[in-house]
Write an enzyme that holds these catalytic residues in place. Structure first.
Site, PDB file in Angstrom:
ATOM      1  N   CYS A 127      37.852  49.466  25.611  1.00 14.89           N
ATOM      2  CA  CYS A 127      38.410  48.176  25.998  1.00 14.89           C
ATOM      3  C   CYS A 127      37.322  47.094  25.993  1.00 14.89           C
ATOM      4  O   CYS A 127      36.421  47.120  25.137  1.00 14.89           O
ATOM      5  CB  CYS A 127      39.123  48.278  27.348  1.00 14.89           C
ATOM      6  SG  CYS A 127      40.133  46.828  27.716  1.00 14.89           S
ATOM      7  N   ASP A 196      39.081  48.849  36.654  1.00 19.79           N
ATOM      8  CA  ASP A 196      40.016  47.891  37.234  1.00 19.79           C
ATOM      9  C   ASP A 196      40.065  48.112  38.732  1.00 19.79           C
ATOM     10  O   ASP A 196      40.010  47.176  39.512  1.00 19.79           O
ATOM     11  CB  ASP A 196      41.403  48.055  36.608  1.00 19.79           C
ATOM     12  CG  ASP A 196      41.693  46.843  35.768  1.00 19.79           C
ATOM     13  OD1 ASP A 196      41.148  46.764  34.660  1.00 19.79           O
ATOM     14  OD2 ASP A 196      42.411  45.943  36.253  1.00 19.79           O
TER      15      ASP A 196
HETATM   16  C1  RUB Z   1      40.575  45.287  30.933  1.00 21.04           C
HETATM   17  C2  RUB Z   1      39.967  46.575  31.400  1.00 21.04           C
HETATM   18  C3  RUB Z   1      38.507  46.538  31.762  1.00 21.04           C
HETATM   19  C4  RUB Z   1      38.397  46.320  33.278  1.00 21.04           C
HETATM   20  C5  RUB Z   1      36.982  46.026  33.698  1.00 21.04           C
HETATM   21  O1  RUB Z   1      41.984  45.356  30.872  1.00 21.04           O
HETATM   22  O2  RUB Z   1      40.608  47.577  31.578  1.00 21.04           O
HETATM   23  O3  RUB Z   1      37.884  47.740  31.457  1.00 21.04           O
HETATM   24  O4  RUB Z   1      39.224  45.248  33.666  1.00 21.04           O
HETATM   25  O5  RUB Z   1      36.572  44.799  33.149  1.00 21.04           O
HETATM   26  P1  RUB Z   1      42.807  44.032  30.517  1.00 21.04           P
HETATM   27  P2  RUB Z   1      35.369  43.959  33.777  1.00 21.04           P
HETATM   28  O6  RUB Z   1      42.305  43.516  29.211  1.00 21.04           O
HETATM   29  O7  RUB Z   1      44.222  44.499  30.457  1.00 21.04           O
HETATM   30  O8  RUB Z   1      42.590  43.035  31.633  1.00 21.04           O
HETATM   31  O9  RUB Z   1      34.182  44.881  33.793  1.00 21.04           O
HETATM   32  O10 RUB Z   1      35.196  42.801  32.828  1.00 21.04           O
HETATM   33  O11 RUB Z   1      35.774  43.520  35.134  1.00 21.04           O
END
Ligand code: RUB
Length: 308
Positions: A127, A196
Protein backbone atom coordinates in the site's frame (compact mmCIF):
# COMPACT_ATOMS: atom_id res chain seq x y z
CA UNK A 1 -16.19 28.08 8.88
CA UNK A 2 -18.27 24.92 8.85
CA UNK A 3 -17.16 24.61 5.19
CA UNK A 4 -13.65 23.62 6.26
CA UNK A 5 -15.17 20.69 8.15
CA UNK A 6 -17.38 19.62 5.23
CA UNK A 7 -14.56 20.06 2.72
CA UNK A 8 -12.14 17.99 4.81
CA UNK A 9 -14.77 15.30 5.42
CA UNK A 10 -15.51 15.10 1.69
CA UNK A 11 -11.79 14.84 0.82
CA UNK A 12 -11.44 11.98 3.30
CA UNK A 13 -14.58 10.26 1.98
CA UNK A 14 -13.43 10.42 -1.64
CA UNK A 15 -9.85 9.40 -0.68
CA UNK A 16 -8.24 12.66 -1.85
CA UNK A 17 -6.83 12.63 1.67
CA UNK A 18 -6.00 9.05 2.67
CA UNK A 19 -3.60 7.05 4.83
CA UNK A 20 -4.16 6.79 8.58
CA UNK A 21 -1.66 9.49 9.57
CA UNK A 22 -2.73 11.98 6.91
CA UNK A 23 -6.44 11.70 7.71
CA UNK A 24 -5.75 12.09 11.42
CA UNK A 25 -3.74 15.26 10.82
CA UNK A 26 -6.31 16.60 8.34
CA UNK A 27 -9.12 16.00 10.84
CA UNK A 28 -7.21 17.65 13.67
CA UNK A 29 -6.24 20.63 11.48
CA UNK A 30 -9.84 21.13 10.35
CA UNK A 31 -10.96 21.23 13.99
CA UNK A 32 -8.23 23.83 14.76
CA UNK A 33 -9.18 25.96 11.72
CA UNK A 34 -12.83 25.81 12.69
CA UNK A 35 -12.04 26.98 16.23
CA UNK A 36 -9.71 29.76 15.04
CA UNK A 37 -12.38 31.19 12.73
CA UNK A 38 -15.36 30.64 15.03
CA UNK A 39 -17.51 33.78 15.21
CA UNK A 40 -20.29 32.57 17.51
CA UNK A 41 -20.69 34.26 20.87
CA UNK A 42 -21.42 31.55 23.40
CA UNK A 43 -19.28 28.83 24.95
CA UNK A 44 -22.20 26.40 25.00
CA UNK A 45 -22.79 26.91 21.27
CA UNK A 46 -19.09 26.39 20.60
CA UNK A 47 -19.04 23.13 22.59
CA UNK A 48 -22.14 21.93 20.72
CA UNK A 49 -20.72 22.91 17.28
CA UNK A 50 -17.33 21.39 17.93
CA UNK A 51 -18.94 18.08 18.91
CA UNK A 52 -21.08 18.18 15.77
CA UNK A 53 -17.96 18.77 13.66
CA UNK A 54 -16.13 15.93 15.36
CA UNK A 55 -19.01 13.63 14.45
CA UNK A 56 -19.00 14.80 10.79
CA UNK A 57 -15.25 14.29 10.48
CA UNK A 58 -15.10 10.89 12.15
CA UNK A 59 -18.05 9.65 10.05
CA UNK A 60 -16.08 10.41 6.87
CA UNK A 61 -14.05 7.22 7.45
CA UNK A 62 -15.96 5.67 10.30
CA UNK A 63 -13.64 2.77 11.05
CA UNK A 64 -10.45 4.86 11.18
CA UNK A 65 -9.14 4.86 14.74
CA UNK A 66 -6.40 7.36 13.81
CA UNK A 67 -8.98 9.90 12.63
CA UNK A 68 -11.00 9.42 15.79
CA UNK A 69 -7.92 9.83 17.98
CA UNK A 70 -6.71 12.89 16.03
CA UNK A 71 -10.08 14.64 16.23
CA UNK A 72 -10.60 13.69 19.87
CA UNK A 73 -7.15 15.03 20.78
CA UNK A 74 -8.26 18.53 19.75
CA UNK A 75 -11.12 18.48 22.28
CA UNK A 76 -9.00 17.40 25.25
CA UNK A 77 -9.73 19.55 28.31
CA UNK A 78 -12.66 21.37 26.68
CA UNK A 79 -15.01 20.64 29.56
CA UNK A 80 -12.68 22.45 32.00
CA UNK A 81 -12.53 25.89 30.32
CA UNK A 82 -14.80 28.73 31.39
CA UNK A 83 -14.77 31.23 28.48
CA UNK A 84 -15.34 30.98 24.74
CA UNK A 85 -11.90 32.46 23.99
CA UNK A 86 -10.20 29.88 26.22
CA UNK A 87 -12.13 27.13 24.45
CA UNK A 88 -11.14 28.37 20.99
CA UNK A 89 -7.48 28.77 22.01
CA UNK A 90 -7.46 25.30 23.54
CA UNK A 91 -8.79 23.57 20.40
CA UNK A 92 -6.31 25.51 18.23
CA UNK A 93 -3.34 24.60 20.43
CA UNK A 94 -4.46 20.96 20.81
CA UNK A 95 -4.75 20.75 17.04
CA UNK A 96 -1.29 22.23 16.46
CA UNK A 97 0.16 19.95 19.09
CA UNK A 98 -1.36 16.83 17.53
CA UNK A 99 -0.08 17.71 14.05
CA UNK A 100 3.38 18.45 15.43
CA UNK A 101 3.59 15.31 17.60
CA UNK A 102 2.23 13.00 14.91
CA UNK A 103 4.60 14.38 12.27
CA UNK A 104 7.52 14.03 14.65
CA UNK A 105 6.44 10.44 15.36
CA UNK A 106 6.84 9.57 11.66
CA UNK A 107 10.39 10.98 11.71
CA UNK A 108 11.26 9.07 14.91
CA UNK A 109 9.91 5.81 13.46
CA UNK A 110 12.00 6.42 10.32
CA UNK A 111 15.19 6.67 12.40
CA UNK A 112 14.43 3.63 14.58
CA UNK A 113 13.23 1.51 11.66
CA UNK A 114 16.22 2.35 9.48
CA UNK A 115 18.46 0.78 12.14
CA UNK A 116 16.88 -2.58 11.28
CA UNK A 117 17.96 -2.29 7.65
CA UNK A 118 21.45 -3.13 6.45
CA UNK A 119 23.15 -2.62 3.13
CA UNK A 120 22.15 -5.29 0.64
CA UNK A 121 18.67 -5.81 2.13
CA UNK A 122 15.71 -6.52 -0.11
CA UNK A 123 12.57 -5.00 1.37
CA UNK A 124 8.89 -5.44 0.65
CA UNK A 125 6.17 -2.93 1.46
CA UNK A 126 2.43 -2.79 0.87
CA UNK A 127 0.00 0.00 0.00
CA UNK A 128 1.21 3.52 0.76
CA UNK A 129 2.27 4.16 4.33
CA UNK A 130 4.15 7.33 5.19
CA UNK A 131 5.57 5.62 8.28
CA UNK A 132 6.91 2.59 6.34
CA UNK A 133 8.15 4.73 3.44
CA UNK A 134 9.86 7.01 5.96
CA UNK A 135 11.87 4.04 7.27
CA UNK A 136 12.90 2.94 3.78
CA UNK A 137 13.86 6.45 2.68
CA UNK A 138 15.87 7.01 5.86
CA UNK A 139 17.86 3.81 5.29
CA UNK A 140 18.57 4.97 1.74
CA UNK A 141 19.51 8.44 3.00
CA UNK A 142 22.04 6.79 5.32
CA UNK A 143 23.72 5.35 2.22
CA UNK A 144 22.46 1.78 2.59
CA UNK A 145 22.19 -0.10 -0.68
CA UNK A 146 18.62 -1.44 -0.71
CA UNK A 147 16.07 -2.82 -3.14
CA UNK A 148 12.34 -2.50 -2.60
CA UNK A 149 9.36 -4.49 -3.86
CA UNK A 150 6.10 -2.55 -3.57
CA UNK A 151 2.71 -4.13 -4.13
CA UNK A 152 0.15 -2.56 -6.43
CA UNK A 153 -2.54 -2.67 -3.67
CA UNK A 154 -5.75 -3.13 -5.60
CA UNK A 155 -8.30 -1.72 -5.98
CA UNK A 156 -7.08 1.83 -5.27
CA UNK A 157 -3.53 1.07 -6.45
CA UNK A 158 -1.86 3.10 -3.70
CA UNK A 159 1.31 1.18 -4.65
CA UNK A 160 1.65 3.54 -7.61
CA UNK A 161 2.08 6.42 -5.16
CA UNK A 162 4.64 4.37 -3.25
CA UNK A 163 6.81 3.48 -6.25
CA UNK A 164 6.70 7.08 -7.47
CA UNK A 165 7.89 8.32 -4.10
CA UNK A 166 10.62 5.70 -3.75
CA UNK A 167 11.84 6.14 -7.31
CA UNK A 168 11.94 9.89 -6.85
CA UNK A 169 14.19 9.34 -3.83
CA UNK A 170 16.50 7.30 -6.07
CA UNK A 171 15.68 3.91 -4.54
CA UNK A 172 15.85 0.72 -6.63
CA UNK A 173 12.11 -0.05 -6.78
CA UNK A 174 10.08 -2.86 -8.34
CA UNK A 175 6.29 -2.78 -8.58
CA UNK A 176 4.54 -6.16 -8.26
CA UNK A 177 0.90 -7.16 -8.46
CA UNK A 178 -0.63 -8.27 -5.18
CA UNK A 179 -0.81 -11.93 -6.17
CA UNK A 180 2.98 -12.00 -6.77
CA UNK A 181 3.73 -11.53 -3.07
CA UNK A 182 4.43 -15.20 -2.24
CA UNK A 183 6.55 -15.73 -5.35
CA UNK A 184 8.71 -12.72 -4.60
CA UNK A 185 8.94 -13.25 -0.82
CA UNK A 186 11.65 -15.93 -1.19
CA UNK A 187 14.10 -13.20 -2.20
CA UNK A 188 13.07 -10.66 0.45
CA UNK A 189 14.93 -9.96 3.72
CA UNK A 190 12.47 -7.74 5.55
CA UNK A 191 8.91 -6.49 5.24
CA UNK A 192 7.92 -3.02 6.47
CA UNK A 193 4.25 -2.06 6.46
CA UNK A 194 2.25 0.75 8.04
CA UNK A 195 -0.72 0.49 10.38
CA UNK A 196 -4.24 1.75 10.39
CA UNK A 197 -4.93 0.42 13.85
CA UNK A 198 -3.15 -1.73 16.43
CA UNK A 199 -5.24 -3.66 18.92
CA UNK A 200 -4.36 -4.14 22.57
CA UNK A 201 -3.35 -7.74 21.71
CA UNK A 202 -0.83 -6.48 19.17
CA UNK A 203 -2.83 -7.42 16.08
CA UNK A 204 -2.47 -5.15 13.08
CA UNK A 205 -5.31 -3.72 11.02
CA UNK A 206 -3.95 -2.44 7.72
CA UNK A 207 -4.64 -2.38 3.98
CA UNK A 208 -6.29 -5.51 2.65
CA UNK A 209 -3.60 -8.01 1.71
CA UNK A 210 -1.26 -7.09 4.59
CA UNK A 211 -2.06 -10.39 6.29
CA UNK A 212 -1.07 -12.23 3.09
CA UNK A 213 2.32 -10.54 3.18
CA UNK A 214 2.61 -11.58 6.83
CA UNK A 215 1.73 -15.20 6.08
CA UNK A 216 4.13 -15.38 3.16
CA UNK A 217 6.86 -13.73 5.26
CA UNK A 218 6.25 -16.20 8.08
CA UNK A 219 6.49 -19.14 5.68
CA UNK A 220 9.71 -17.79 4.15
CA UNK A 221 11.15 -16.81 7.57
CA UNK A 222 11.32 -13.17 6.55
CA UNK A 223 11.15 -10.53 9.30
CA UNK A 224 7.85 -8.66 9.38
CA UNK A 225 7.89 -5.15 10.87
CA UNK A 226 4.96 -2.82 11.46
CA UNK A 227 5.59 0.94 11.54
CA UNK A 228 2.98 2.58 13.75
CA UNK A 229 2.59 5.81 15.65
CA UNK A 230 1.25 5.07 19.14
CA UNK A 231 -1.90 7.13 18.57
CA UNK A 232 -3.00 4.34 16.22
CA UNK A 233 -3.27 2.01 19.23
CA UNK A 234 -6.96 1.41 19.86
CA UNK A 235 -7.78 1.67 23.56
CA UNK A 236 -11.34 0.41 22.91
CA UNK A 237 -9.94 -3.01 22.06
CA UNK A 238 -8.76 -3.42 25.67
CA UNK A 239 -12.40 -3.77 26.65
CA UNK A 240 -13.20 -6.31 23.96
CA UNK A 241 -14.39 -4.00 21.18
CA UNK A 242 -13.58 -5.41 17.76
CA UNK A 243 -12.12 -3.14 15.07
CA UNK A 244 -14.69 -2.73 12.30
CA UNK A 245 -13.23 -3.41 8.88
CA UNK A 246 -14.25 -0.81 6.31
CA UNK A 247 -16.06 -2.01 3.19
CA UNK A 248 -16.10 0.33 0.23
CA UNK A 249 -18.10 0.70 -2.96
CA UNK A 250 -18.16 -2.18 -5.42
CA UNK A 251 -17.43 0.32 -8.21
CA UNK A 252 -13.87 0.42 -6.89
CA UNK A 253 -13.56 -3.21 -8.02
CA UNK A 254 -15.48 -3.41 -11.32
CA UNK A 255 -16.88 -0.89 -13.76
CA UNK A 256 -20.67 -0.67 -14.18
CA UNK A 257 -21.89 -3.43 -16.50
CA UNK A 258 -18.60 -5.33 -16.43
CA UNK A 259 -20.13 -8.31 -14.61
CA UNK A 260 -23.77 -9.51 -14.40
CA UNK A 261 -25.84 -7.87 -11.67
CA UNK A 262 -26.26 -11.30 -10.09
CA UNK A 263 -22.56 -11.34 -9.17
CA UNK A 264 -21.99 -10.23 -5.62
CA UNK A 265 -18.89 -8.18 -4.94
CA UNK A 266 -17.22 -7.95 -1.58
CA UNK A 267 -14.71 -5.12 -1.11
CA UNK A 268 -13.20 -5.08 2.40
CA UNK A 269 -10.34 -2.59 2.39
CA UNK A 270 -8.46 -3.62 5.51
CA UNK A 271 -7.56 -6.92 7.10
CA UNK A 272 -6.25 -8.17 10.40
CA UNK A 273 -2.80 -9.67 10.93
CA UNK A 274 -2.44 -11.60 14.19
CA UNK A 275 0.37 -10.59 16.55
CA UNK A 276 1.98 -14.02 16.05
CA UNK A 277 3.04 -13.00 12.53
CA UNK A 278 4.60 -9.71 13.61
CA UNK A 279 8.23 -9.60 14.72
CA UNK A 280 8.11 -6.06 16.08
CA UNK A 281 6.16 -2.82 16.01
CA UNK A 282 8.32 0.23 15.40
CA UNK A 283 6.75 3.15 17.23
CA UNK A 284 7.56 6.70 18.30
CA UNK A 285 8.44 5.34 21.77
CA UNK A 286 10.79 2.68 20.43
CA UNK A 287 10.62 -0.78 18.95
CA UNK A 288 8.24 -3.01 20.88
CA UNK A 289 7.09 -6.60 20.79
CA UNK A 290 3.40 -6.89 19.79
CA UNK A 291 2.77 -8.37 23.24
CA UNK A 292 3.73 -5.03 24.82
CA UNK A 293 1.05 -2.90 23.15
CA UNK A 294 -1.26 -3.01 26.17
CA UNK A 295 1.54 -1.86 28.52
CA UNK A 296 2.43 1.05 26.25
CA UNK A 297 -1.25 2.10 26.07
CA UNK A 298 -1.58 2.06 29.84
CA UNK A 299 1.69 3.94 30.32
CA UNK A 300 0.73 6.63 27.80
CA UNK A 301 -2.92 7.10 28.61
CA UNK A 302 -2.80 6.35 32.32
CA UNK A 303 -6.01 6.58 34.28
CA UNK A 304 -7.90 8.33 31.44
CA UNK A 305 -8.00 4.95 29.73
CA UNK A 306 -10.46 3.65 32.24
CA UNK A 307 -12.68 6.71 32.58
CA UNK A 308 -14.98 6.21 29.56
C1 RUB B 1 -3.70 3.15 3.71
C2 RUB B 1 -3.02 2.10 4.54
C3 RUB B 1 -1.71 2.48 5.18
C4 RUB B 1 -2.00 2.96 6.61
C5 RUB B 1 -0.79 3.59 7.24
O1 RUB B 1 -5.02 2.79 3.38
O2 RUB B 1 -3.52 1.03 4.78
O3 RUB B 1 -0.85 1.40 5.25
O4 RUB B 1 -3.05 3.89 6.60
O5 RUB B 1 -0.46 4.77 6.55
P1 RUB B 1 -5.94 3.85 2.61
P2 RUB B 1 0.41 5.92 7.23
O6 RUB B 1 -5.23 4.24 1.36
O7 RUB B 1 -7.21 3.11 2.36
O8 RUB B 1 -6.15 5.04 3.53
O9 RUB B 1 1.69 5.27 7.67
O10 RUB B 1 0.62 6.93 6.13
O11 RUB B 1 -0.36 6.48 8.36
Amino acid sequence: MAEIIEKTAESIRDMTIRGAGRIARAGASAMGDFAAGYNGTSLDDFRRDIKKNAAILTASRPTAVSLWNGVRATMRGLSFVSTLQEAKDLVVSNSEEFVEISSRAVATIAKIGANRIKSGDVIMTHCNSSAAIGVIKEAHRQGKDIKVYATESRPWRQGILTVNELAEAGIDTTLIIDSAVRTVMKGVDKVFVGADTITSHGALINKIGTSQLALAAHEARVQFYVCSETYKFSSATIFGDMVTIEERSIEEVVKKGEVPDSVKIFNPVFDSTPAAYIDAIITDVGMIHPGSVYDVMVRQLGDSLFEE
